[in-house]
Scaffold this active site. Structure first.
Site, PDB file in Angstrom:
ATOM      1  N   THR A  48       0.813  -1.216   0.000  1.00  0.00           N
ATOM      2  CA  THR A  48       0.000   0.000   0.000  1.00  0.00           C
ATOM      3  C   THR A  48       0.844   1.263   0.000  1.00  0.00           C
ATOM      4  O   THR A  48       0.612   2.183  -0.802  1.00  0.00           O
ATOM      5  CB  THR A  48      -0.918   0.019   1.241  1.00  0.00           C
ATOM      6  OG1 THR A  48      -1.580  -1.235   1.342  1.00  0.00           O
ATOM      7  CG2 THR A  48      -1.938   1.130   1.138  1.00  0.00           C
ATOM      8  N   TYR A 111     -13.374  -4.550  -1.175  1.00  0.00           N
ATOM      9  CA  TYR A 111     -14.548  -4.138  -1.936  1.00  0.00           C
ATOM     10  C   TYR A 111     -15.662  -5.176  -1.975  1.00  0.00           C
ATOM     11  O   TYR A 111     -16.820  -4.851  -1.714  1.00  0.00           O
ATOM     12  CB  TYR A 111     -14.173  -3.737  -3.375  1.00  0.00           C
ATOM     13  CG  TYR A 111     -15.335  -3.133  -4.135  1.00  0.00           C
ATOM     14  CD1 TYR A 111     -15.781  -1.855  -3.823  1.00  0.00           C
ATOM     15  CD2 TYR A 111     -15.989  -3.829  -5.141  1.00  0.00           C
ATOM     16  CE1 TYR A 111     -16.868  -1.305  -4.490  1.00  0.00           C
ATOM     17  CE2 TYR A 111     -17.069  -3.283  -5.815  1.00  0.00           C
ATOM     18  CZ  TYR A 111     -17.505  -2.020  -5.499  1.00  0.00           C
ATOM     19  OH  TYR A 111     -18.570  -1.479  -6.153  1.00  0.00           O
ATOM     20  N   TYR A 137      -2.618  -9.791   5.960  1.00  0.00           N
ATOM     21  CA  TYR A 137      -2.675  -8.347   6.202  1.00  0.00           C
ATOM     22  C   TYR A 137      -4.129  -7.956   6.436  1.00  0.00           C
ATOM     23  O   TYR A 137      -4.944  -8.000   5.520  1.00  0.00           O
ATOM     24  CB  TYR A 137      -2.075  -7.595   5.015  1.00  0.00           C
ATOM     25  CG  TYR A 137      -2.060  -6.092   5.131  1.00  0.00           C
ATOM     26  CD1 TYR A 137      -2.236  -5.439   6.348  1.00  0.00           C
ATOM     27  CD2 TYR A 137      -1.841  -5.300   4.009  1.00  0.00           C
ATOM     28  CE1 TYR A 137      -2.213  -4.059   6.443  1.00  0.00           C
ATOM     29  CE2 TYR A 137      -1.803  -3.916   4.082  1.00  0.00           C
ATOM     30  CZ  TYR A 137      -1.989  -3.296   5.306  1.00  0.00           C
ATOM     31  OH  TYR A 137      -1.965  -1.931   5.384  1.00  0.00           O
ATOM     32  N   ARG A 142      -9.338  -0.025   5.117  1.00  0.00           N
ATOM     33  CA  ARG A 142      -9.131   0.078   3.670  1.00  0.00           C
ATOM     34  C   ARG A 142      -9.931  -0.957   2.887  1.00  0.00           C
ATOM     35  O   ARG A 142     -10.379  -0.699   1.777  1.00  0.00           O
ATOM     36  CB  ARG A 142      -7.643  -0.093   3.335  1.00  0.00           C
ATOM     37  CG  ARG A 142      -6.772   1.094   3.701  1.00  0.00           C
ATOM     38  CD  ARG A 142      -5.335   0.845   3.296  1.00  0.00           C
ATOM     39  NE  ARG A 142      -4.487   1.995   3.566  1.00  0.00           N
ATOM     40  CZ  ARG A 142      -4.276   2.998   2.733  1.00  0.00           C
ATOM     41  NH1 ARG A 142      -4.876   2.998   1.561  1.00  0.00           N
ATOM     42  NH2 ARG A 142      -3.479   4.001   3.060  1.00  0.00           N
ATOM     43  N   LYS A 166      -0.029  -9.100   9.697  1.00  0.00           N
ATOM     44  CA  LYS A 166       0.133  -7.667   9.897  1.00  0.00           C
ATOM     45  C   LYS A 166      -1.228  -7.143  10.321  1.00  0.00           C
ATOM     46  O   LYS A 166      -2.162  -7.087   9.513  1.00  0.00           O
ATOM     47  CB  LYS A 166       0.607  -6.992   8.608  1.00  0.00           C
ATOM     48  CG  LYS A 166       0.740  -5.470   8.723  1.00  0.00           C
ATOM     49  CD  LYS A 166       1.074  -4.832   7.386  1.00  0.00           C
ATOM     50  CE  LYS A 166       1.125  -3.314   7.496  1.00  0.00           C
ATOM     51  NZ  LYS A 166       1.356  -2.649   6.183  1.00  0.00           N
ATOM     52  N   ILE A 208       5.460  -3.362  10.608  1.00  0.00           N
ATOM     53  CA  ILE A 208       5.708  -2.965   9.224  1.00  0.00           C
ATOM     54  C   ILE A 208       5.345  -1.491   9.173  1.00  0.00           C
ATOM     55  O   ILE A 208       4.171  -1.124   9.195  1.00  0.00           O
ATOM     56  CB  ILE A 208       4.894  -3.813   8.232  1.00  0.00           C
ATOM     57  CG1 ILE A 208       5.361  -5.275   8.314  1.00  0.00           C
ATOM     58  CG2 ILE A 208       5.059  -3.289   6.805  1.00  0.00           C
ATOM     59  CD1 ILE A 208       4.556  -6.248   7.469  1.00  0.00           C
TER      60      ILE A 208
END
Length: 295
Positions: A48, A111, A137, A142, A166, A208
């Protein structure tokens, strides 16, 4: 048994651009060497923070190969490889060039908002498609979907090469539940700079990091102090950067850290649309904070 090697300070590497919008490979080389010289324990590339959706296939390949050659095995490299089409991610894992890559970071499908069973089957298929270690992740802010603690633990138990997550849900209760119930061979990595201190205190093995692009020495010192049980010293570093943490993401990521790196003289302050640079008033405030911190 596959074990997680992604511990300590991981850099969520940005992609520098020149004024004309092209990738600034010279600046990228300088930046990576700076981070290696100042405490980076591993790199997370083409994810990202690297504005990967705006990069061409050719640019992504060139960046990957450049970083692999430049790092030369000095630290592990984690490569972003995810999406919301399971079959496409599986195909990429089966046919892509992963030479010099030590593991893949795979984000929750975005989405289309799958169920927990859908998330489980998605990541199970990804794990089966590669022999590389897989780091999950979870970033619901997001993706629009949260990978729940019980699903994370189920994947950790059922898939040998899923070695870590993560966690960027911002939910410390969820993080604690994962750490409490996970297999010993599975780790939690912070995906939120501002929550790294409490997460490592709870048992996370590192971060991270976005801010690590600009301040690797300071942030790695905080983590190392925590790992040695020196929490007072680590807490002082955490509190020292509180104002920067809140400012870093106010205009989106990586606008904040790119503004910081520009202020420090490492890169041009250029992003690719639909992302735009940090607003002037926020850049001015960041400059003031950096001066106060003597950076």
């Amino acid at each position: 048994m596959v074990h997680n090697i992604f511990k300590g300070l991981g850099i969520a590497l940005i992609t520098p651009f020149q004024e004309d919008g092209s990738v600034d490979y010279k600046a990228l080389i300088r930046l990576v060497e700076y981070q290696l010289d100042n405490g980076a324990d591993f790199f997370c590339i083409l994810a990202t923070t690297g504005e990967t959706p705006t990069l061409t296939i050719e640019e992504k390949s060139k960046i990957k190969n450049l970083i692999v050659d430049l790092v030369g095995g000095r630290v592990p490299i984690l490569l972003g490889c995810g999406g919301n089409n399971t079959a496409a991610v599986v195909q990429e894992l089966q046919t892509g060039d992963f030479k010099g890559i030590d593991g893949v970071l795979s984000v929750c499908p975005y989405y289309n908002k799958p169920s927990q069973e859908g998330l489980y089957q998605h990541f199970k298929a990804i794990a089966a498609a590669t022999k590389l270690p897989v780091v999950l992740y979870n970033v619901p802010g997001r993706t629009g979907v949260n990978l729940k603690a019980e699903t994370t633990v189920r994947l950790a138990r059922d898939c040998q090469n899923i070695v870590a997550i993560k966690e960027a849900s911002g939910n410390l209760e969820q993080v604690d539940e994962i750490i409490k119930n996970k297999p010993q061979s599975f780790d939690v990595i912070s995906g939120d700079d501002a929550l790294t201190f409490p997460m490592v205190s709870c048992g996370a093995v590192g971060v991270i990091s976005v801010i690590g692009n600009a301040l690797p020495r300071e942030f790695s010192k905080m983590i190392r102090l925590q790992m040695k049980g020196e929490y007072d010293g680590a807490r002082k570093i955490h509190h020292r950067f509180t104002d920067l943490f809140s400012l870093l993401f106010v205009d989106g990521n990586p606008a904040g850290v790119k503004a910081m790196l520009h202020e420090m003289g490492y890169i041009e302050n250029v992003l690719r649309l639909p992302l735009v640079p940090m607003r002037i008033k926020n850049m001015q405030r960041m400059s003031e904070i950096l001066k106060e911190l003597k950076i």
